[in-house]
Design a protein around this motif. Structure first.
Motif, PDB file in Angstrom:
ATOM      1  N   SER A  39      39.776  39.683  34.656  1.00 54.04           N
ATOM      2  CA  SER A  39      40.319  39.267  35.945  1.00 54.04           C
ATOM      3  C   SER A  39      39.898  40.263  37.010  1.00 54.04           C
ATOM      4  O   SER A  39      39.958  41.474  36.781  1.00 54.04           O
ATOM      5  CB  SER A  39      41.842  39.202  35.852  1.00 54.04           C
TER       6      SER A  39
ATOM      7  N   LEU B 161      40.596  43.424  26.989  1.00 52.76           N
ATOM      8  CA  LEU B 161      41.076  42.937  28.283  1.00 52.76           C
ATOM      9  C   LEU B 161      40.552  43.841  29.392  1.00 52.76           C
ATOM     10  O   LEU B 161      40.484  45.057  29.227  1.00 52.76           O
ATOM     11  CB  LEU B 161      42.609  42.933  28.339  1.00 52.76           C
TER      12      LEU B 161
ATOM     13  N   SER C 243      45.894  43.659  32.589  1.00 55.44           N
ATOM     14  CA  SER C 243      45.366  44.019  31.261  1.00 55.44           C
ATOM     15  C   SER C 243      46.422  44.605  30.327  1.00 55.44           C
ATOM     16  O   SER C 243      46.167  45.575  29.630  1.00 55.44           O
ATOM     17  CB  SER C 243      44.220  45.018  31.375  1.00 55.44           C
TER      18      SER C 243
ATOM     19  N   ALA D  71      39.773  38.737  27.879  1.00 55.51           N
ATOM     20  CA  ALA D  71      40.204  38.180  29.160  1.00 55.51           C
ATOM     21  C   ALA D  71      39.754  39.120  30.268  1.00 55.51           C
ATOM     22  O   ALA D  71      39.764  40.339  30.099  1.00 55.51           O
ATOM     23  CB  ALA D  71      41.717  37.999  29.192  1.00 55.51           C
TER      24      ALA D  71
ATOM     25  N   ALA E   7      45.091  39.022  33.539  1.00 57.19           N
ATOM     26  CA  ALA E   7      44.622  39.336  32.184  1.00 57.19           C
ATOM     27  C   ALA E   7      45.699  39.994  31.332  1.00 57.19           C
ATOM     28  O   ALA E   7      45.436  40.902  30.553  1.00 57.19           O
ATOM     29  CB  ALA E   7      43.361  40.183  32.215  1.00 57.19           C
TER      30      ALA E   7
ATOM     31  N   PHE F 168      46.165  34.005  36.486  1.00 60.64           N
ATOM     32  CA  PHE F 168      44.988  34.890  36.544  1.00 60.64           C
ATOM     33  C   PHE F 168      44.544  35.381  35.169  1.00 60.64           C
ATOM     34  O   PHE F 168      44.757  36.528  34.809  1.00 60.64           O
ATOM     35  CB  PHE F 168      45.251  36.088  37.463  1.00 60.64           C
ATOM     36  N   SER F 169      43.887  34.535  34.412  1.00 62.63           N
ATOM     37  CA  SER F 169      43.285  34.915  33.118  1.00 62.63           C
ATOM     38  C   SER F 169      44.300  35.409  32.096  1.00 62.63           C
ATOM     39  O   SER F 169      43.952  36.184  31.217  1.00 62.63           O
ATOM     40  CB  SER F 169      42.216  36.003  33.285  1.00 62.63           C
ATOM     41  N   SER F 170      45.538  34.990  32.215  1.00 69.24           N
ATOM     42  CA  SER F 170      46.541  35.398  31.237  1.00 69.24           C
ATOM     43  C   SER F 170      46.646  34.343  30.143  1.00 69.24           C
ATOM     44  O   SER F 170      46.343  33.182  30.361  1.00 69.24           O
ATOM     45  CB  SER F 170      47.888  35.593  31.911  1.00 69.24           C
ATOM     46  N   VAL F 171      47.087  34.788  28.989  1.00 67.37           N
ATOM     47  CA  VAL F 171      47.146  33.899  27.834  1.00 67.37           C
ATOM     48  C   VAL F 171      48.463  34.103  27.097  1.00 67.37           C
ATOM     49  O   VAL F 171      48.922  35.232  26.932  1.00 67.37           O
ATOM     50  CB  VAL F 171      45.969  34.186  26.862  1.00 67.37           C
TER      51      VAL F 171
ATOM     52  N   SER G  19      40.699  44.279  33.823  1.00 63.46           N
ATOM     53  CA  SER G  19      41.220  43.830  35.106  1.00 63.46           C
ATOM     54  C   SER G  19      40.805  44.809  36.194  1.00 63.46           C
ATOM     55  O   SER G  19      40.907  46.024  36.007  1.00 63.46           O
ATOM     56  CB  SER G  19      42.743  43.743  35.027  1.00 63.46           C
TER      57      SER G  19
END
Lengths: 58, 148
Positions: free
Chosen positions: B34, B112, A23, B32, B99, B18-21, B114
């Motif tokens: 994760s 976000l 995050s 996002a 994320a 893993f849900s990263s952009v 995680s």
């Protein structure tokens, strides 16, 4: 309350980052609202932290 | 207000997972999420029966609600951009995971989340009703060989 911001020139040569994980945000720009959350639970015996991030050999 | 333009000449990212952009351009809303169970086992074996019993809701780390920040009250923000540019030469990142976001451009709202739970060694306690893991003394490779 009125909050006034004046942005002048912002120029960065280079950014070198090893990892952006759990995050995290790298932002080149402006944002209105940012909300980042991370919950991490690990037993005291755990030695390794974080998820697998990058291949070890580059 | 003139919105700022982000200018990046070069981006080099080696891995994203893993849900990263990685986003180039302005965004209205980005979310996002994760969650991960990081299971560290001593023996390099995969037990499909055991993996079927392991569920995210069994662990508090994935079920407890997360606190939300209160929205700002009675604040009006005004920004002036002169010049209306953010310039970056090079961005070099080895890895983005769970994320993580690399964003070039403005974001109105980003959220976000995680969650990670670490578990070690199922060797002595594979009881699915009690997933509290009891710690065990380290086992040497020679002792493992004796078991077989």
């Amino acid at each position: 309350m009125r909050f006034q911001v004046i942005n002048h020139e912002l120029s960065v040569g280079s950014l070198k980052i090893v990892g952006v994980s759990i995050s995290s945000l790298v932002l080149v720009g402006d944002a209105g609202h940012i909300s980042l959350a991370s919950i991490f639970d690990t037993p005291p015996e755990a030695l390794v932290v974080g998820t697998s991030l990058v291949p070890l050999a580059l | 207000m003139i919105p700022r333009t982000s200018e990046v000449n070069h981006i080099h990212v080696r891995s994203i997972l893993f849900s990263s952009v990685v986003n180039v351009g302005d965004t209205g809303r980005l979310a996002a999420f994760s969650q991960a169970l990081a299971i560290q086992k001593y023996e390099p074996t995969f037990d499909s029966a055991l993996s079927g019993l392991i569920n995210f809701p069994n662990y508090q780390a994935f079920t407890i609600p997360r606190p939300r920040p209160a929205p700002p009250k009675e604040v009006t923000m005004q920004s002036f951009n002169d010049p209306a540019y953010i310039r970056v030469g090079t961005i070099d990142i080895l890895g983005i995971s769970a994320a993580g976001i690399l964003h070039i451009g403005g974001i109105h709202h980003i959220d976000l989340e995680s969650r990670v739970k670490h578990i070690r060694n199922y060797r002595t306690n594979p009881d699915p009703k009690n997933l509290d893991i009891v710690s065990v003394p380290p086992v040497g490779r020679s002792m493992l060989d004796q078991d077989k």
